[in-house]
Scaffold this motif. Sequence first.
Motif, short mmCIF file in Angstrom:
data_model
loop_
_atom_site.label_atom_id
_atom_site.label_comp_id
_atom_site.label_asym_id
_atom_site.label_seq_id
_atom_site.Cartn_x
_atom_site.Cartn_y
_atom_site.Cartn_z
N VAL A 162 0.84 -1.20 0.00
CA VAL A 162 0.00 0.00 0.00
C VAL A 162 0.87 1.25 0.00
O VAL A 162 0.62 2.21 -0.75
CB VAL A 162 -0.94 0.00 1.23
N GLU A 163 1.92 1.25 0.84
CA GLU A 163 2.80 2.43 0.92
C GLU A 163 3.48 2.71 -0.41
O GLU A 163 3.65 3.87 -0.80
CB GLU A 163 3.83 2.21 2.03
N ARG A 207 0.85 6.55 -6.78
CA ARG A 207 -0.48 7.00 -7.21
C ARG A 207 -1.09 7.95 -6.18
O ARG A 207 -1.94 7.54 -5.38
CB ARG A 207 -1.40 5.78 -7.40
N PRO A 208 -0.67 9.20 -6.15
CA PRO A 208 -1.24 10.14 -5.17
C PRO A 208 -2.76 10.28 -5.28
O PRO A 208 -3.42 10.63 -4.31
CB PRO A 208 -0.55 11.47 -5.51
N ASP A 209 -3.30 9.98 -6.47
CA ASP A 209 -4.75 10.14 -6.67
C ASP A 209 -5.57 9.15 -5.86
O ASP A 209 -6.75 9.38 -5.60
CB ASP A 209 -5.10 10.00 -8.15
N SER A 233 -5.48 8.76 -0.45
CA SER A 233 -6.41 8.92 0.67
C SER A 233 -7.25 7.67 0.87
O SER A 233 -7.44 7.20 2.00
CB SER A 233 -7.31 10.13 0.42
N THR A 234 -7.74 7.09 -0.23
CA THR A 234 -8.58 5.90 -0.15
C THR A 234 -7.82 4.73 0.46
O THR A 234 -8.30 4.04 1.36
CB THR A 234 -9.09 5.52 -1.55
N LEU A 235 -6.58 4.50 -0.03
CA LEU A 235 -5.79 3.38 0.47
C LEU A 235 -5.36 3.60 1.93
O LEU A 235 -5.39 2.66 2.73
CB LEU A 235 -4.55 3.19 -0.41
N ASN A 236 -4.97 4.81 2.26
CA ASN A 236 -4.54 5.09 3.63
C ASN A 236 -5.67 4.88 4.62
O ASN A 236 -5.46 4.38 5.74
CB ASN A 236 -4.00 6.52 3.75
N ASP A 237 -6.89 5.27 4.24
CA ASP A 237 -8.04 5.06 5.12
C ASP A 237 -8.25 3.58 5.40
O ASP A 237 -8.44 3.16 6.55
CB ASP A 237 -9.31 5.66 4.51
N ASP A 283 -8.88 -6.61 -1.89
CA ASP A 283 -9.87 -6.36 -2.94
C ASP A 283 -9.77 -4.92 -3.46
O ASP A 283 -9.87 -4.66 -4.66
CB ASP A 283 -11.29 -6.62 -2.42
N LEU A 284 -9.58 -3.99 -2.53
CA LEU A 284 -9.51 -2.59 -2.92
C LEU A 284 -8.26 -2.33 -3.77
O LEU A 284 -8.33 -1.62 -4.78
CB LEU A 284 -9.49 -1.71 -1.67
N LEU A 285 -7.14 -2.91 -3.39
CA LEU A 285 -5.92 -2.76 -4.18
C LEU A 285 -6.13 -3.29 -5.59
O LEU A 285 -5.71 -2.69 -6.58
CB LEU A 285 -4.76 -3.51 -3.52
N PHE A 286 -6.81 -4.43 -5.69
CA PHE A 286 -7.07 -5.03 -6.99
C PHE A 286 -7.96 -4.11 -7.83
O PHE A 286 -7.72 -3.92 -9.03
CB PHE A 286 -7.74 -6.40 -6.81
N GLU A 287 -9.00 -3.54 -7.18
CA GLU A 287 -9.94 -2.67 -7.91
C GLU A 287 -9.25 -1.39 -8.40
O GLU A 287 -9.48 -0.92 -9.51
CB GLU A 287 -11.12 -2.30 -6.99
N LEU A 288 -8.39 -0.82 -7.54
CA LEU A 288 -7.82 0.49 -7.84
C LEU A 288 -6.57 0.43 -8.70
O LEU A 288 -6.22 1.40 -9.38
CB LEU A 288 -7.51 1.23 -6.54
N THR A 289 -5.88 -0.71 -8.67
CA THR A 289 -4.60 -0.77 -9.37
C THR A 289 -4.60 -1.84 -10.46
O THR A 289 -3.74 -1.89 -11.29
CB THR A 289 -3.46 -1.06 -8.39
#
Length: 584
Positions: free
Chosen positions: A536-537, A543-545, A548-552, A578-584
């Motif tokens: 995540v880090e 991906r600064p965009d 916020s979503t990943l840090n939360d 799941d979120l990492l997969f969706e976003l990246t």
Amino acid sequence: MNTPPSGVAPKNIPSGPIIGIDLGTSTSAIAFLTPDGEPELIQDLNGDTIVPSMVQLLPDGQLVVGSVAKSGAVTYHDRTAMEVKRLMGTGETVKLGKKVFFPEEIGTEILKHLKQAAEAKLNREVKDVVISVPARFENSAREATRKAAEAAGLEVIRLINEPTAAALAYGLGHIADQSKVLVFDFGGGTLDVTVLEMFEGILDIRTSVGDDKLGGKDIDEAVMALLRDKFKETTGKKMPPPSRDRKAAQRIKEEGEIVKKTLSFSESVQVNLPNLVGDQSLVCTITRDELDAQLEDMLMRAMAVVNEALARARLKWDDIDVILPIGGSSRIPMFRRALQFASGKELYSGGLNPDEAVALGAAIAAGIEQDLYQKQQKDIMILDVSPHRLGVATIKQVGSEQFVEDYFSELIPKDAKLPAITKRDYMTLSDGTGPIAIRIYEAVTEGNLCREHRMISELALRALNKESKDEPVQVEFRYTLDGTLEVAARYISAPMVQVDGKFVLDAPGAGGAEIPQEVWRNAPLAGLVLPLIEQVERQVKERPDIASTLNDMAGFVKLAVIQNDEDEVRKRLDKLTDLLFELT
């Protein structure tokens, strides 16, 4: 004139307009104050003062809000978000089409929509806002609301509990009254019951209790279950589950809202949904008695909350002067009859619209923040209470050699008048070589174990020296009127050696803090999450965009690690994956 309690610093009064917003589960509203101090609702650009809390992602990528989103909910059923308020601050996500959103991001779009309406009405930029939240909202939900507002370009001057806001809307016209008021706030997502006393322009909150799993959403689901039963009864076939036919599910939901509202003033309602499932239609009649039978368990839960509020306020029904029904669900006759029967009194019906009261009260709270009413010789003051218990994690001895770890030691009780200051001394089990962990919790149940509660943060009190073992420590909590919890822990034998923390709990409520690396990385379950957190880090840097979503979401994982809850850690890890997969 009323003066602020001692110890409260003079506030910085914003120079521009402050608006009041009711960010609701089912509907939202925005209000401002006229020059003479009267609150007034603002129409959005669709002409609505009561705005559906719905956001829709169109195929062209445009986001639409309110009645436009609601009108397209059947066509774009897989692209429409609704009733996400209950998910605020939970780390859950909402999928619109192929895009993933946090509930806070949905809230941001609704707030942008309301901000745009206010700026069009006032013909100037709007930045400062008072937002209402359920009295039962926990730390993360209040902080998520604040983040949603900030992302919408708003600065939250105050978060006000919804029943308190409703009482303000009532109290503005009854400043000279001396009365005890019970607010029955039955909104789309939650039931809150607040008992307060009014005298000489002061609203003295005695207690707020509630059920955050009981609201109009649950009533809608009960009505939908009744419609599904009617479909099976009339066609001989079961309706497919919502996951298989979301269009039919959305049509049932919209019809259920009509049924609920119609049965609030009529004894029966005709239902006609042609071609609901294939060529199968639903044509039937539903009576108020049938709905009452469906809602009986919810009525019992609601009245239990009312009785708890009276007990906590140490009052009887005979002591209550005004019963103030607020929220759309408070219109349901079954609940109104129960309140009238239990109290032996009529409910207040003096022209205060249950759907509008909270937004109007939030606008009045904005006027209080600007000292508007003092300038008009109308003194109004809110004396609030702590909505939750606050304390620290301890080890409790229950026998000669028996100990309970992570026992919740309460420092500030629920309903404590603010500001509240408490000190408590504790013995320590320390070998003098490492720091003492001061873990700060907000209680979310009546239980005494920290795993049942929500951790606000952790402070590390450094060791005095290797020779100083089991040194007693004093912990001090200061919970102020502006919603700040100040925590200090010091050695009794060496009071100059101490650690301090300050946490904004949103007057009242709580906001989370960044979890220090040294705290979560040294926890027993850190090894389970370290590889994914490091991934995540890396993504956050690239991906600064989506940072916020990943840090939360990563924050929820770290919190579960500190709480040493392996089941919760694995659950949060799955969601983060799941979120990492969706976003990246």
